[in-house]
Scaffold this active site. Structure first.
Site, short mmCIF file in Angstrom:
data_model
loop_
_atom_site.label_atom_id
_atom_site.label_comp_id
_atom_site.label_asym_id
_atom_site.label_seq_id
_atom_site.Cartn_x
_atom_site.Cartn_y
_atom_site.Cartn_z
N THR A 102 1.11 -0.90 0.26
CA THR A 102 -0.14 0.23 -0.60
C THR A 102 0.85 1.61 -0.05
O THR A 102 1.45 1.81 1.50
CB THR A 102 -0.54 0.29 1.44
OG1 THR A 102 -1.97 -1.10 1.69
CG2 THR A 102 -1.65 0.92 1.20
N LYS A 177 -8.16 2.15 -2.91
CA LYS A 177 -7.87 1.25 -2.06
C LYS A 177 -7.73 2.47 -0.53
O LYS A 177 -8.44 2.77 -0.17
CB LYS A 177 -6.30 0.60 -1.50
CG LYS A 177 -5.69 0.62 -0.22
CD LYS A 177 -5.48 -0.41 0.38
CE LYS A 177 -5.55 -0.33 1.61
NZ LYS A 177 -4.96 -1.18 2.44
N LYS A 252 -1.70 4.86 8.69
CA LYS A 252 -0.96 5.28 7.41
C LYS A 252 -1.53 5.21 6.56
O LYS A 252 -1.40 6.50 5.94
CB LYS A 252 -0.48 3.72 7.32
CG LYS A 252 0.40 3.86 5.76
CD LYS A 252 0.49 2.02 5.49
CE LYS A 252 1.39 2.07 4.14
NZ LYS A 252 1.96 0.68 3.89
P1 NAD Z 1 5.44 -6.16 7.18
O1 NAD Z 1 6.65 -4.87 7.86
O2 NAD Z 1 5.05 -7.22 8.53
O3 NAD Z 1 6.11 -6.45 6.30
C1 NAD Z 1 6.95 -5.97 4.93
C2 NAD Z 1 8.54 -6.02 5.14
O4 NAD Z 1 9.14 -6.06 3.66
C3 NAD Z 1 8.98 -7.08 6.14
O5 NAD Z 1 9.47 -8.25 6.59
C4 NAD Z 1 10.07 -5.73 5.63
O6 NAD Z 1 12.16 -6.61 6.25
C5 NAD Z 1 10.48 -6.40 4.29
N1 NAD Z 1 11.18 -5.78 3.50
C6 NAD Z 1 11.34 -4.90 3.09
N2 NAD Z 1 11.84 -3.48 2.26
C7 NAD Z 1 12.64 -5.24 1.82
C8 NAD Z 1 13.20 -5.00 0.58
N3 NAD Z 1 13.99 -4.11 -0.08
N4 NAD Z 1 13.77 -6.75 0.19
C9 NAD Z 1 12.67 -7.04 0.61
N5 NAD Z 1 12.43 -7.11 1.79
C10 NAD Z 1 11.68 -6.36 2.09
O7 NAD Z 1 4.37 -5.11 6.78
P2 NAD Z 1 2.81 -6.22 6.41
O8 NAD Z 1 2.41 -5.62 8.04
O9 NAD Z 1 3.26 -6.55 5.76
O10 NAD Z 1 2.64 -5.01 4.65
C11 NAD Z 1 3.22 -4.86 4.22
C12 NAD Z 1 1.61 -4.12 3.02
O11 NAD Z 1 1.06 -4.62 2.83
C13 NAD Z 1 2.03 -2.32 3.33
O12 NAD Z 1 2.60 -1.66 2.53
C14 NAD Z 1 0.88 -2.58 4.49
O13 NAD Z 1 0.27 -1.47 4.68
C15 NAD Z 1 0.17 -3.38 3.29
N6 NAD Z 1 -1.08 -3.67 4.32
C16 NAD Z 1 -0.87 -4.26 5.45
C17 NAD Z 1 -2.20 -5.08 5.78
C18 NAD Z 1 -2.22 -5.66 7.26
O14 NAD Z 1 -3.36 -6.03 7.61
N7 NAD Z 1 -0.92 -6.06 7.97
C19 NAD Z 1 -3.51 -4.80 5.37
C20 NAD Z 1 -3.23 -4.70 4.35
C21 NAD Z 1 -2.27 -3.30 3.47
#
Ligand code: NAD
Length: 304
Positions: A102, A177, A252
């Site tokens: 997102t 979204k 966010k």
């Molecule tokens: P998270 O922080 O748990 O996961 C993100 C991962 O990306 C981390 O493990 C991080 O180490 C990794 N990362 C960052 N840079 C990287 C790179 N260059 N190479 C490889 N890995 C890398 O976050 P999340 O909760 O999984 O959310 C991910 C996305 O989904 C976000 O944009 C969030 O807004 C969106 N989202 C989350 C939810 C939710 O409920 N958690 C719901 C809808 C949307």
């Protein structure tokens, strides 16, 4: 994209980890990578084949799927940063860059334009449905990009989600979204203010719910995620506001909505205020609570 498609899955966090597991279970060839070793190990434990670097992941990949915290992470990975080579320069020509993070609409458009300029294909496909939906494979994907690219990624997205909606050109998924979550953020504040006002005026929660849920105040924030315990037994209010959808994520998404409101010049008043309200909520202990916990803030800050 058929099952023999090879997917470089970058970002194996709360969402990416279980999404990658579902792709593996469906028979896709996945090469997973995360910069955090614990995330890499967790994915491995759940059956996701992992590799030691992003370049190892994209070698031979048909699709590069990113699930990162922010747009800056996506752009840095695409272009290269901190001495790391960019994915766009290293991927084979015509690779599908599928970003499910997102991020800002403008960043999504920039990321897609960079990918296309480098000879690739690009789609933005943010999700809703949270970790529960990621695990169950029931996410909703909101997709922005060319129709033929949407059709190409649809089968892959259908493995991880139950609804896949084409929302228009590049950035269209992100736009849908944040517009949805703008409605959600504002409506949850309105529902919460109404319940606190009802308390002050001597209404029971059930009486207000019975009226509003069958009248013009009806909305998802009331009938599914009701911010008071009782009327909807499955809502987070019944489990001390364990998420659900965490306050930090609502804050966010509303910041992304605010950025878009500002860049497009929309005369919005409630959106910016909702963004400020959830920023404060997240900073004052609500980051890890369900966003419907905003009602406790409103109640606590009320007079008498
Ligand atoms: P998270 O922080 O748990 O996961 C993100 C991962 O990306 C981390 O493990 C991080 O180490 C990794 N990362 C960052 N840079 C990287 C790179 N260059 N190479 C490889 N890995 C890398 O976050 P999340 O909760 O999984 O959310 C991910 C996305 O989904 C976000 O944009 C969030 O807004 C969106 N989202 C989350 C939810 C939710 O409920 N958690 C719901 C809808 C949307």
């Amino acid at each position: 994209m058929p099952e023999q498609t090879t997917v470089a899955f970058l970002g194996l966090g709360h969402m990416g980890g279980p999404m990658a597991v579902n792709l593996v279970r469906a028979g896709y060839t996945v090469a997973g990578f995360d910069v955090v070793p614990a995330a890499l190990e967790a994915a491995q434990t759940h059956g996701v084949p992992t590799v030691a670097s992003p370049l190892d992941a994209i070698a031979g990949a048909d699709v590069v799927l990113t699930m990162f915290p922010s747009g800056q992470h996506v752009l840095d990975a695409y272009r290269g940063a901190d001495g790391q080579p960019g994915l766009l320069a290293e991927a084979k020509p015509g690779t599908m860059f599928l970003d499910c993070s997102t991020i800002n609409v403008d960043e999504a458009r920039e990321a897609s334009a960079l990918a296309i300029a480098a000879g690739h294909r690009a789609v933005d496909a943010p999700v809703s449905g949270g970790v529960v939906g990621a695990e169950a494979g029931t996410l909703t994907f909101m997709v922005g990009g060319e129709t033929e690219d949407f059709e190409a990624v649809r089968p892959l997205l259908e493995v991880m989600g139950k609804r896949v909606v084409h929302c228009g050109g590049h950035g269209g998924g992100q736009a849908a979204k944040i517009c949805n979550n703008l409605i959600l953020g504002v409506s949850m504040i309105a529902v919460s203010e109404a319940f606190v006002l009802g308390e002050k005026l001597g209404l029971t929660h059930q009486a207000l719910f019975d009226v509003a849920s069958n009248a013009s105040g009806q909305c998802w924030a009331l009938t599914t995620n009701c911010p008071v315990p009782g009327p909807v037994p499955t809502s987070p209010a019944n489990r001390d506001y364990q998420p659900g959808f965490a306050g930090a994520l609502m804050a966010k998404d509303l910041r992304l909505a605010l950025n878009a409101l500002e860049s497009t010049g929309v005369a919005a008043r409630l959106g910016p205020l909702a963004s400020e309200i959830y920023d404060t909520f997240a900073a004052e202990g609500g980051a890890g609570r369900d966003f419907s916990g905003i009602i406790t803030d409103i109640r606590d800050k009320s007079q008498h």
